[in-house]
Design an enzyme around this catalytic site. Structure first.
Site, PDB file in Angstrom:
ATOM      1  N   TRP A  47     -15.482 -36.974  -2.196  1.00  0.00           N
ATOM      2  CA  TRP A  47     -14.492 -38.051  -2.333  1.00  0.00           C
ATOM      3  C   TRP A  47     -15.021 -39.393  -1.842  1.00  0.00           C
ATOM      4  O   TRP A  47     -15.770 -39.465  -0.863  1.00  0.00           O
ATOM      5  CB  TRP A  47     -13.260 -37.700  -1.528  1.00  0.00           C
ATOM      6  CG  TRP A  47     -12.443 -36.623  -2.169  1.00  0.00           C
ATOM      7  CD1 TRP A  47     -12.745 -35.919  -3.314  1.00  0.00           C
ATOM      8  CD2 TRP A  47     -11.196 -36.107  -1.693  1.00  0.00           C
ATOM      9  NE1 TRP A  47     -11.764 -35.012  -3.577  1.00  0.00           N
ATOM     10  CE2 TRP A  47     -10.807 -35.102  -2.610  1.00  0.00           C
ATOM     11  CE3 TRP A  47     -10.382 -36.397  -0.619  1.00  0.00           C
ATOM     12  CZ2 TRP A  47      -9.609 -34.394  -2.451  1.00  0.00           C
ATOM     13  CZ3 TRP A  47      -9.201 -35.699  -0.453  1.00  0.00           C
ATOM     14  CH2 TRP A  47      -8.826 -34.707  -1.362  1.00  0.00           C
ATOM     15  N   TYR A  96       0.574 -40.091  11.606  1.00  0.00           N
ATOM     16  CA  TYR A  96      -0.163 -39.360  12.652  1.00  0.00           C
ATOM     17  C   TYR A  96      -0.494 -40.303  13.802  1.00  0.00           C
ATOM     18  O   TYR A  96      -0.320 -39.958  14.978  1.00  0.00           O
ATOM     19  CB  TYR A  96      -1.436 -38.800  12.021  1.00  0.00           C
ATOM     20  CG  TYR A  96      -2.343 -38.050  12.951  1.00  0.00           C
ATOM     21  CD1 TYR A  96      -2.043 -36.755  13.335  1.00  0.00           C
ATOM     22  CD2 TYR A  96      -3.515 -38.631  13.429  1.00  0.00           C
ATOM     23  CE1 TYR A  96      -2.881 -36.051  14.177  1.00  0.00           C
ATOM     24  CE2 TYR A  96      -4.362 -37.941  14.267  1.00  0.00           C
ATOM     25  CZ  TYR A  96      -4.040 -36.647  14.643  1.00  0.00           C
ATOM     26  OH  TYR A  96      -4.885 -35.962  15.480  1.00  0.00           O
ATOM     27  N   LEU A 112     -14.772 -34.817  15.033  1.00  0.00           N
ATOM     28  CA  LEU A 112     -15.389 -33.629  15.640  1.00  0.00           C
ATOM     29  C   LEU A 112     -15.711 -32.610  14.562  1.00  0.00           C
ATOM     30  O   LEU A 112     -15.128 -32.621  13.487  1.00  0.00           O
ATOM     31  CB  LEU A 112     -14.411 -33.015  16.635  1.00  0.00           C
ATOM     32  CG  LEU A 112     -13.886 -33.961  17.706  1.00  0.00           C
ATOM     33  CD1 LEU A 112     -12.735 -33.320  18.459  1.00  0.00           C
ATOM     34  CD2 LEU A 112     -15.009 -34.356  18.663  1.00  0.00           C
ATOM     35  N   VAL A 151     -10.669 -27.761  18.599  1.00  0.00           N
ATOM     36  CA  VAL A 151     -10.801 -28.356  19.933  1.00  0.00           C
ATOM     37  C   VAL A 151     -10.419 -27.366  21.033  1.00  0.00           C
ATOM     38  O   VAL A 151     -11.161 -27.169  21.996  1.00  0.00           O
ATOM     39  CB  VAL A 151      -9.918 -29.625  20.021  1.00  0.00           C
ATOM     40  CG1 VAL A 151      -9.786 -30.104  21.450  1.00  0.00           C
ATOM     41  CG2 VAL A 151     -10.485 -30.718  19.142  1.00  0.00           C
TER      42      VAL A 151
HETATM   43  N1  LIG Z   1     -10.740 -32.492  14.568  1.00  0.00           N
HETATM   44  C1  LIG Z   1     -11.106 -33.696  14.926  1.00  0.00           C
HETATM   45  O1  LIG Z   1     -12.059 -34.282  14.370  1.00  0.00           O
HETATM   46  C2  LIG Z   1     -10.399 -34.408  16.057  1.00  0.00           C
HETATM   47  C3  LIG Z   1     -10.872 -35.653  16.424  1.00  0.00           C
HETATM   48  C4  LIG Z   1     -10.242 -36.337  17.447  1.00  0.00           C
HETATM   49  C5  LIG Z   1      -9.157 -35.763  18.076  1.00  0.00           C
HETATM   50  N2  LIG Z   1      -8.701 -34.541  17.717  1.00  0.00           N
HETATM   51  C6  LIG Z   1      -7.511 -34.025  18.419  1.00  0.00           C
HETATM   52  O2  LIG Z   1      -7.695 -32.726  18.926  1.00  0.00           O
HETATM   53  C7  LIG Z   1      -6.465 -32.020  18.885  1.00  0.00           C
HETATM   54  C8  LIG Z   1      -6.688 -30.666  18.219  1.00  0.00           C
HETATM   55  O3  LIG Z   1      -7.243 -30.868  16.922  1.00  0.00           O
HETATM   56  P1  LIG Z   1      -8.089 -29.740  16.180  1.00  0.00           P
HETATM   57  O4  LIG Z   1      -9.044 -30.431  15.299  1.00  0.00           O
HETATM   58  O5  LIG Z   1      -8.525 -28.701  17.129  1.00  0.00           O
HETATM   59  O6  LIG Z   1      -6.946 -29.133  15.217  1.00  0.00           O
HETATM   60  P2  LIG Z   1      -6.815 -27.639  14.694  1.00  0.00           P
HETATM   61  O7  LIG Z   1      -8.138 -26.995  14.578  1.00  0.00           O
HETATM   62  O8  LIG Z   1      -5.925 -27.702  13.507  1.00  0.00           O
HETATM   63  O9  LIG Z   1      -6.044 -26.927  15.901  1.00  0.00           O
HETATM   64  C9  LIG Z   1      -4.731 -27.266  16.218  1.00  0.00           C
HETATM   65  C10 LIG Z   1      -4.093 -26.056  16.816  1.00  0.00           C
HETATM   66  O10 LIG Z   1      -2.741 -26.380  17.129  1.00  0.00           O
HETATM   67  C11 LIG Z   1      -1.912 -25.337  16.677  1.00  0.00           C
HETATM   68  N3  LIG Z   1      -0.587 -25.836  16.393  1.00  0.00           N
HETATM   69  C12 LIG Z   1      -0.220 -26.716  15.424  1.00  0.00           C
HETATM   70  N4  LIG Z   1       1.106 -26.908  15.449  1.00  0.00           N
HETATM   71  C13 LIG Z   1       1.591 -26.118  16.457  1.00  0.00           C
HETATM   72  C14 LIG Z   1       2.882 -25.848  16.959  1.00  0.00           C
HETATM   73  N5  LIG Z   1       3.966 -26.437  16.439  1.00  0.00           N
HETATM   74  N6  LIG Z   1       3.004 -24.979  17.980  1.00  0.00           N
HETATM   75  C15 LIG Z   1       1.919 -24.352  18.507  1.00  0.00           C
HETATM   76  N7  LIG Z   1       0.667 -24.568  18.079  1.00  0.00           N
HETATM   77  C16 LIG Z   1       0.513 -25.423  17.054  1.00  0.00           C
HETATM   78  C17 LIG Z   1      -2.586 -24.814  15.437  1.00  0.00           C
HETATM   79  O11 LIG Z   1      -2.139 -23.522  15.119  1.00  0.00           O
HETATM   80  P3  LIG Z   1      -2.035 -23.063  13.555  1.00  0.00           P
HETATM   81  O12 LIG Z   1      -3.366 -23.349  12.941  1.00  0.00           O
HETATM   82  O13 LIG Z   1      -1.689 -21.621  13.656  1.00  0.00           O
HETATM   83  O14 LIG Z   1      -0.945 -23.926  12.978  1.00  0.00           O
HETATM   84  C18 LIG Z   1      -4.043 -24.863  15.860  1.00  0.00           C
HETATM   85  O15 LIG Z   1      -4.408 -23.697  16.555  1.00  0.00           O
HETATM   86  C19 LIG Z   1      -5.474 -32.908  18.165  1.00  0.00           C
HETATM   87  O16 LIG Z   1      -4.647 -33.523  19.096  1.00  0.00           O
HETATM   88  C20 LIG Z   1      -6.331 -33.938  17.477  1.00  0.00           C
HETATM   89  O17 LIG Z   1      -5.688 -35.169  17.379  1.00  0.00           O
HETATM   90  C21 LIG Z   1      -9.303 -33.844  16.719  1.00  0.00           C
END
Ligand SMILES: NC(=O)c1ccc[n+]([C@@H]2O[C@H](COP(=O)([O-])OP(=O)(O)OC[C@H]3O[C@@H](n4cnc5c(N)ncnc54)[C@H](OP(=O)(O)O)[C@@H]3O)[C@@H](O)[C@H]2O)c1
Length: 313
Positions: free
Chosen positions: A203, A137, A167, A16
């Protein structure tokens, strides 16, 4: 929002966050602040306050979170609750203390009640029991949404939140131990094709209905909300269209060019039976998605194939 505002995108390396940075840059926002997880651990309160005091961002997008699929959520609930609550509390309050002009918090449609009416309207939040496999979560994320609301009520802070559907796209997590359904399928079909495997195990039963939004569309909606929305209630972000997991698997299989069989492991959990967002509010505000599923899967697979050496595996 001004084009020269200092915008801190937390989690810019993630699915994201990286899409939001791409979208902001494409719209001419030039002053974007980034920190990797290693450079700034957002669970560390002192480090977060220090960062905000030094950088004084005008705008914050909180796209950093501990995120994962059913398995990761189900087996490490304490970590999901602790890390997400800690990140949110630190960033939201530091943004308040440092007079941030606008903050966008990211929820997720998986935090609506398990049996929410379909399509799910914004006001279904907190009206029933949650899906047990991602309860920790969901509790953490709900508290983040509510915090934004309370800061707006008590202090008048312009902190808004949105609720994106599932996403997918560039920079997704392709590690099968923690990935969501779409990247898991892309990886499994790709590996099976490369290794000449006769079948691929997926799954569940394949029967749940899900909605998928290409991440660059979601980022466009987020920037649209930053520019045009200041309401107290969160806004759903989705396509309003759904497919079965079986249909999704066929689309991914075809896009990857895998010719073997799909074997469904019904011993693994399906999760919520149906999950579709009601996007009336977003449409009424003036935004609709552009990338349809087949095109998006192709874009996501092209990225994965071209970046397989550096992708999160
Ligand atoms: N993916 C989906 O389908 C989806 C759908 C709806 C909403 N969202 C929301 O979008 C947001 C981001 O999700 P995403 O899918 O982009 O996840 P992601 O790809 O895992 O990215 C999350 C990022 O946050 C970083 N992070 C995690 N813990 C951290 C910490 N303690 N300090 C600093 N950085 C940290 C991670 O770094 P590292 O990888 O280095 O740990 C990563 O760069 C979330 O709030 C999620 O709820 C996602």
């Amino acid at each position: 929002m001004n084009k020269t505002d200092k915008i801190y995108v937390a989690g810019h390396k993630g699915l994201v966050g990286s899409a939001i940075v791409r979208n902001l840059e494409s719209k001419g926002y030039t002053n974007i602040v980034k920190r990797t997880h290693k450079e700034l651990d957002l669970t560390n309160q002192a480090a977060v306050y220090d960062f905000f005091e030094k950088e004084k961002p005008d705008v914050v997008v909180l796209a950093a979170a501990k995120v994962g699929g059913i398995n990761a959520n189900n087996t490490t609930p304490a970590e999901f609750a602790y890390e997400n609550m800690q990140i949110q509390c630190n960033v939201i309050n530091a943004a308040h203390v440092n007079k941030v002009k606008k903050l966008l918090f990211l929820g997720s449609t998986c935090i609506y009640p398990k049996m929410a009416p379909q399509p799910i309207p914004e006001d279904a939040l907190l009206t029933g029991p949650l899906e047990v496999t991602n309860e920790a979560y969901a509790i953490a994320k709900i508290s983040g949404l509510e915090m934004c609301k309370f800061y707006k009520r008590q202090y008048g802070d312009d902190f808004i939140s949105c609720m994106p559907t599932n996403l997918y796209g560039p920079h997704d997590n392709y590690d099968l131990a923690g990935s969501h359904v779409m990247p898991a399928m892309i990886r499994k079909f790709h590996d099976a094709k490369v290794n000449g495997a006769k079948s691929v195990e997926l799954w569940g039963t394949g029967s749940p209905l899900r909605e998928f939004l290409y991440v660059d569309d979601m980022a466009d909606a987020c920037v649209f909300l930053l520019e045009n929305y200041s309401g107290e209630q969160h806004v759903n972000i989705g396509t309003g269209k759904e497919v079965t997991i079986k249909e999704l698997a066929e689309t991914v299989k075809k896009t990857v060019g895998y010719e073997g069989e799909i074997v469904w492991n019904s011993a693994m959990p399906d999760g919520t039976p149906r999950k579709l967002t009601d996007v009336t509010k977003l449409h009424n505000l003036g935004w609709t998605h552009k990338v349809e599923l087949e095109e998006g899967v192709k874009l996501a697979y092209d990225w994965f194939r071209d970046n397989v050496d550096t992708a999160r595996l």
